[in-house]
Each structure stands twice: as structure tokens, then as C-alpha cells.
Design an enzyme around this catalytic site. Structure first.
Site, PDB file in Angstrom:
ATOM      1  N   ASP A 233       0.833  -1.203   0.000  1.00  0.00           N
ATOM      2  CA  ASP A 233       0.000   0.000   0.000  1.00  0.00           C
ATOM      3  C   ASP A 233       0.874   1.262   0.000  1.00  0.00           C
ATOM      4  OD1 ASP A 233      -2.762   1.134   0.476  1.00  0.00           O
ATOM      5  OD2 ASP A 233      -1.742   1.989   2.216  1.00  0.00           O
ATOM      6  N   GLU A 294       1.181  -0.468  -5.096  1.00  0.00           N
ATOM      7  CA  GLU A 294       0.241   0.618  -5.396  1.00  0.00           C
ATOM      8  C   GLU A 294       1.109   1.806  -5.781  1.00  0.00           C
ATOM      9  OE1 GLU A 294      -3.271   3.482  -3.719  1.00  0.00           O
ATOM     10  OE2 GLU A 294      -1.656   2.872  -2.404  1.00  0.00           O
TER      11      GLU A 294
HETATM   12  C1  NOJ Z   1      -4.335   3.193  -0.556  1.00  0.00           C
HETATM   13  C2  NOJ Z   1      -5.517   2.313  -0.302  1.00  0.00           C
HETATM   14  O1  NOJ Z   1      -5.846   1.645  -1.497  1.00  0.00           O
HETATM   15  C3  NOJ Z   1      -6.624   3.206   0.203  1.00  0.00           C
HETATM   16  O2  NOJ Z   1      -7.838   2.519   0.270  1.00  0.00           O
HETATM   17  C4  NOJ Z   1      -6.205   3.751   1.541  1.00  0.00           C
HETATM   18  O3  NOJ Z   1      -7.189   4.656   2.001  1.00  0.00           O
HETATM   19  C5  NOJ Z   1      -4.880   4.485   1.445  1.00  0.00           C
HETATM   20  N1  NOJ Z   1      -3.892   3.758   0.689  1.00  0.00           N
HETATM   21  C6  NOJ Z   1      -4.284   4.704   2.817  1.00  0.00           C
HETATM   22  O4  NOJ Z   1      -3.828   3.493   3.341  1.00  0.00           O
END
Ligand code: NOJ
Length: 567
Positions: A233, A294
């Protein structure tokens, strides 16, 4: 229409074919003699655990619920499930605020339930990928509780604490991507702590070697428990400028949260990120695991940096540029595909996830949405690269945002209302069948079941040979059986055609053609068989009125044709 949510745009602003040798360091784990790795042939499927299947009827999905659907997933053609965070969490950001990295939140079950899920998945050859929230923890994590207790605490330097500029003034102008200053004053020690996301999500200090050790240890702990990789993430935001220089303001005006538009150049995508990724990858390689990132990259140069020099960082950095094509546009898709196809690593394709509007309505025209959903399935499941599906996409689930501020569950939807309605709309319960709550739960679900459960459910679509689900099943089957689709090169056809996206996938003597009509009128293309070294084509999968005759392919409105080429 809401596009990608705000932090994504903030991150975007800021900023050949993969030779078999690219994987030399893990060639002993290859799935074929060509050196391909398991994650290159696998189809991934993201599960948002709150919304997938509720086994104990409390209105929230759980691990036993997921386990009960493994046969469905196997049958669909899924090889790996990525479960969004299911660890103990106060659920401020629905699990992306982790208070214990080595456990399961009781609302989802227990570690024993996880072990059962892992072994049941293994029996079906389905791998499990967990979501590793590496940028921040919950403010309720024991590390942070200790960190905030005193300036001299053992974990003080595990987070980013700084003095304010002056009374009531934060250390600099950085804003949280979820609204307001990125600094929160804590009166216990009279300092501010830094949080890129919610105030309840303090950023970890990755410059502290103890943080690195702890996180690498957690990674290995889950591999030993049977996990085959992680989706990492928010990797873009792991480091901040140590001098804390102010971010430049991009242009006048205020965003949905009433904050200035900043260029996050001093708190995103710092070069130190790559050192951490190499460290995480080293641990992953010891377990034949995959790291998905991500990664909100602005161009292929940035994407390449995430693969790392010599492919020693992320195997699958997500190419979200693909999700920025918000209309059915062959020229736009062609451009993005060519760009990622020329990247230094193996491509990853995503069209929906828990943070962005579902592909069904991003591309749908309101009239031919099911046909368009099939076009999109045929596109990203036949490209050279690894696809990551999102639960419900295979049945044509529609984004269903809240209609009033009072209904909103996602906090950013409340602070940003009505400009930013939050992400509830793409997280609604999976639509299994026509029974109460679409078969998701016997209790009232945490988010309402969209009215489209009357027309789009797994059970209903399994009975309809023309459904979106049946189409997904067929494309996924083809993808697993067809060498050219698995490993072939990508070659664009008819590159000036504004209506039809067509391409070849070629692997040794095997060739497959894909033609996708992105308009509501009939279209024709020519494959150019001879010029491409082939003599004939035979249909493998096509929508009802599409087909090939010699070199020509005729496509009905939003028609799909996939054919095998012979020498
Ligand atoms: C990316 C995640 O996909 C999202 O859902 C989240 O709110 C943020 N990172 C913070 O962790």
C-alpha cells in the site's frame, strides 16, 4: 463523474518485451523452461473482505465467507486472491489503519480461520496475497501508543515527530491527501506528528533501521504462514524530505477538502523508497513471493524505477495510467498499452479497485454497459501482462455512491461532500443471488446492496450464456490455455483506426488476434494475415454477430473477436 480519488491525482502530478534473463535470480522457481514466473501466468482477483461474503451474518464479510467462495473463484479462473487489509484495526480507513500486523481482526475471524483459508486455497491452487500497509500504522498500534507517550520512549523515532514553526503553526505547509494539515499536534509531548492520510494513520519513519527490521520481519512471518506475496500500500509516500521544505502550490483554488493544490514533491516518490523496495524484494525472493505495488506513476520512466535496476524491486507495479483512460478510446488505449509494453518489466493491468469508480460505469454508455464490460474484459485479460480483477467486475457490478452525506461511511466522503463522495460506491456487497441482501448476508449489510442485484448476480448470470460472467469465464479459460495469450509479444494492428482496437499476440509459431469494436456501430478490420506471417484465422471466442472471413473481421456494435492464427 468522480475519477481517481484525490491522493492519486496528487501523486500523478508529482512526479520490450521482458527477456527471460530479467528473472534470472529466481529462475529456479520458473513455471516453464522459458523462465516464466508463476505471477506472470496467474490471474489475480482483489477481494474487499468487508463486502465479499458474510459467514456469521453480522453484515460484514469475513474470512470464512471468502473460504466458502473458493470453488466459485477457482471455476471462474482465478489463480491468486489479494485480500485488502483484514488485520486488527479501528477501521477508520476500513483496515488501512493497522493496529497489529500479525493477526486477524476479530470481525473477519481468527488466525486459525486464516490458516484454514490458506490450506483450502492451496488445495485449489489458489495463492493468497495480503495487503501490506507499509507507509503508516493505526494510531492505536502499540508502537504509536508508546511513541506518543514521551519524547524519550523506545518507539519515539518510529514515527515522524517535529516541533511546530511557532505556536499553533505546523512544521510546514504539507496537506494530508485526506484533508487538512498533514501534521497533528499532540499535547502530551508538545510536538506534531506527520500523517499523509488520516490523522489516525501516523506515517512510520522508514529512516529508522528498527522500523525496517520490524517490517521485513512481518513480511517473512506471513510468508511462513503460507502467503505468496503482498500488495504494498502507498509505496510512493514512504519517505519525506528531512529538511521538511514546503511544497509548491500548483495553481490557485481549493480542492474538495478546502486545501490548496500542492505539488507533493517533498513528501512523495523520494529516491530512498527504492532502497526499502529492494529490501522487501530480497525477503520476497527467499519465498518465491510476488510484490505488487500501489504505484501512481506519471509515466513509464517512473514505472521503470519501480521495477528496479535489474528487476530487483517490484515484480508488479500497478500501471494506473491505464485507469486514467476514462473513455472507450482505441487511440488512448493503444498509447498506454504501447508505453507499458515498452517498460523494463512485466506489465500489470488493473481496470477497477476499491478506490476508483468501477470500470462498468467508467466505460459504460448507460445503454450498452454489459457489452462494453465484455469489451473491457476481452481487452485487459488478453494483453501481455498480469491482470488484477476486482470483485464484482466479472458480473458487471455498478458503482453505487451514497445519495446523501448522512449515508456516507468513508470519512473522506463526509469531509469532501458533495464534491468528493468517498469510495463507498465501489465497495458495495458482492451480488451473489436474488435472495435477501443479494445472498451476501442475512443481516443488514454495512453498505446497502445496489438495486442492480435484480439484474446482475452470480447465480443469475451463471444461467445466462450471454451474461458478462459467462464471457469472463470464457476469456479467462482461453487466457490459461492459449500460449500466445500467456507469453506472446504484443503487436498493434491498424494503428490509425479510431473505432476498433486490434492487436496480435505472437509466441513462436502461435498467433492470436484480438479485435474490439469500441463504438455503437458495426465495424470491419483487416488482420493482414500474410504480412504478419500467417495464412488463416479460426474463431476462438466472439460476441454473437462478430466473426472472421479470410483476412477480414466483422464486428457488431461493441463486438469482440478473438481468433487463432495458423501458418
Ligand atoms: C491506498 C488504499 O488503497 C486506500 O484505500 C487507503 O485509504 C490508502 N492507501 C491509505 O492506506
Amino acid at each position: 463523474m468522480k475519477k481517481v480519488i484525490l491522493w492519486a491525482s496528487a501523486l500523478l502530478i508529482c512526479s520490450g518485451i521482458l527477456g527471460v534473463t530479467g528473472f534470472a535470480q529466481t529462475s529456479d522457481h520458473a513455471v516453464d523452461k522459458e523462465g516464466h514466473q508463476w505471477w506472470q501466468h496467474a490471474v489475480f482477483y482483489e477481494i474487499y473482505p468487508r463486502s465479499f461474503a458474510d459467514s456469521n451474518n453480522d453484515g460484514i464479510g469475513d474470512l470464512k465467507g471468502i473460504a466458502s467462495k473458493l470453488d466459485y473463484l477457482k471455476d471462474l479462473g482465478v489463480d491468486a486472491i489479494w485480500i485488502s487489509p483484514c488485520f486488527p484495526s479501528p477501521q477508520v480507513d476500513f483496515g488501512y489503519d493497522v493496529s497489529d500486523y500479525e493477526n486477524i481482526d476479530p470481525m473477519y475471524g481468527t488466525l486459525a480461520d486464516f490458516d484454514v483459508l490458506a490450506s483450502e486455497a492451496k488445495k485449489r491452487n489458489i495463492r493468497i496475497i495480503l495487503d501490506f500497509v507499509v507507509n503508516h500504522s493505526s494510531d492505536q498500534h502499540k508502537w504509536f501508543l508508546d511513541s506518543k507517550s514521551s519524547r524519550a520512549s523506545a518507539h519515539r523515532d518510529w514515527y515522524i515527530w517535529r516541533d511546530g514553526k511557532g505556536p499553533g503553526e505546523p512544521p510546514n505547509n504539507w496537506v494530508s491527501t485526506f484533508g487538512g494539515s498533514a501534521w497533528k499536534f499532540d499535547p502530551t509531548t508538545n510536538q506534531y506528528y506527520y500523517h499523509f492520510f488520516y490523522t489516525e494513520q501516523p506515517d512510520l519513519n522508514w529512516r529508522n533501521p528498527a522500523v525496517k527490521d520490524a517490517m521485513f520481519g512481518i513480511e517473512a512471518w506471513w510468508y511462513k504462514r503460507g502467503v505468496s506475496g503482498f500488495r504494498l500500500d502507498a509505496v510512493d509516500t514512504l519517505f519525506e524530505d528531512p529538511k521538511l521544505q514546503d511544497n509548491p502550490i500548483l495553481h490557485p483554488g481549493m480542492n474538495a477538502f478546502g486545501d490548496p493544490y500542492e505539488d507533493n514533491k517533498n513528501n512523495t516518490k523520494l529516491p530512498e523508497v527504492h532502497d526499502v523496495l529492494r529490501g522487501l524484494r530480497k525477503v520476497a525472493d527467499e519465498h518465491n513471493a510476488v510484490l505488487i505495488g500501489e504505484t501512481w506513476t506519471a509515466d513509464v520512466a517512473e514505472l521503470n524505477r519501480y521495477y528496479g535496476d535489474g528487476n530487483n524491486e517490484l515484480q508488479l507495479p500497478m500501471d494506473f495510467l491505464f485507469t486514467t483512460v476514462n473513455k472507450l478510446s482505441p487511440p488512448e488505449f493503444r498509447k498506454q498499452i504501447a508505453a507499458v509494453d515498452g517498460a523494463s518489466g512485466w506489465p500489470t493491468f488493473v481496470i477497477s479497485n476499491h478506490d476508483i469508480v468501477r470500470s462498468y460505469d467508467r466505460y459504460g454508455d448507460g445503454e450498452h454497459n454489459d457489452q462494453i464490460a465484455k469489451v473491457m474484459a476481452a481487452l485487459y485479460l488478453t494483453l501481455r501482462g498480469t491482470p488484477i480483477m476486482y470483485y464484482g467486475e466479472e458480473i458487471g457490478m455498478k458503482t453505487t455512491p451514497p445519495t446523501s452525506k448522512e449515508e456516507v461511511k468513508d470519512p473522506i466522503g463526509r469531509t469532501g461532500w458533495p464534491k468528493e463522495k468517498g469510495r463507498d460506491g465501489e465497495r458495495t456487497p458482492m451480488q451473489w443471488d436474488g435472495t435477501v441482501n443479494a445472498g451476501f448476508s442475512k443481516a443488514a449489510p454495512w453498505l446497502p446492496v445496489p438495486p442492480t442485484y435484480e439484474t446482475h448476480t452470480v447465480a443469475g448470470e451463471l444461467k445466462d450464456h450471454n451474461s458478462v460472467l459467462e464471457f469472463y469465464r470464457k476469456v479467462l479459460k482461453l487466457r490459461h490455455d492459449n500460449t500466445a495469450l500467456l507469453d506472446g509479444n504484443y503487436k498493434a494492428l491498424n494503428e490509425t483506426d479510431d473505432n476498433v482496437l486490434s492487436y496480435l499476440r505472437i509466441y513462436k509459431d502461435h498467433g492470436t488476434v484480438v479485435a474490439l469494436n469500441m463504438t455503437n456501430t458495426p465495424q470491419k478490420i483487416s488482420i493482414g494475415l500474410k504480412g504478419n506471417g500467417f495464412a488463416s484465422v479460426k474463431g476462438l471466442l466472439a460476441t454473437e454477430k462478430s466473426g472472421a472471413n479470410g483476412d477480414d473481421v466483422s464486428l457488431e456494435p461493441f463486438g469482440v473477436f478473438i481468433g487463432e492464427l495458423s501458418k
